[in-house]
Write a protein that holds these residues in place. Structure first.
Motif: not given
Length: 122
Positions: A23-27, A31-32, A37-39, A60-62
């Motif tokens: 689950e953490a790897a999927e998050h 997030e990546s 998309e933000l970039n 915030q994403h950082d």
């Protein structure tokens, strides 16, 4: 699965660790993707308000990304200890870490008394 409903076995704990790791790897993957998309959005035309908003979102994403990577690292270390048969053994006193504590915080490396003593010493 909760400790109240059913006592968690070490095999069950291993499955729980693997599930939380996945689950953490999927998050992190999601997030990546959002970060990418933000970039792309930052490269497009916009005004100063857009730039400020994107910079705030990026910060915030950082923070979220750093927390997710830390959680993944802790879960990975717990899986290594589980595979080695040392998960659930306090690194300080060699006592048992209660399964209920491991269910809540699977990366715990100390029993409650040793962790409390360490926290007081900080």
């Amino acid at each position: 699965m909760t400790a109240m409903a059913e006592e968690l076995t070490m095999d069950g704990l291993g499955r729980l660790l693997q599930q939380r790791y996945d689950e953490a790897a999927e998050h992190i993957r999601l997030e990546s993707q959002v970060r990418s998309e933000l970039n792309v959005a930052q490269q497009g035309p916009g005004d100063i308000a857009d730039a400020g908003s994107l910079a705030s979102e990026s910060a915030q994403h950082d923070l979220v990304s750093a927390a997710l990577h830390e959680q993944l690292h802790r879960l990975e270390a717990a899986l290594v200890r589980w595979q080695a048969g040392t998960l659930g053994t306090c690194e300080t006193c060699d006592g048992r870490i209660p399964v209920g504590r491991l269910e809540i915080m699977p990366w715990a490396t100390q029993c409650v008394p040793c962790q409390s003593a360490a926290d007081r010493g900080r």
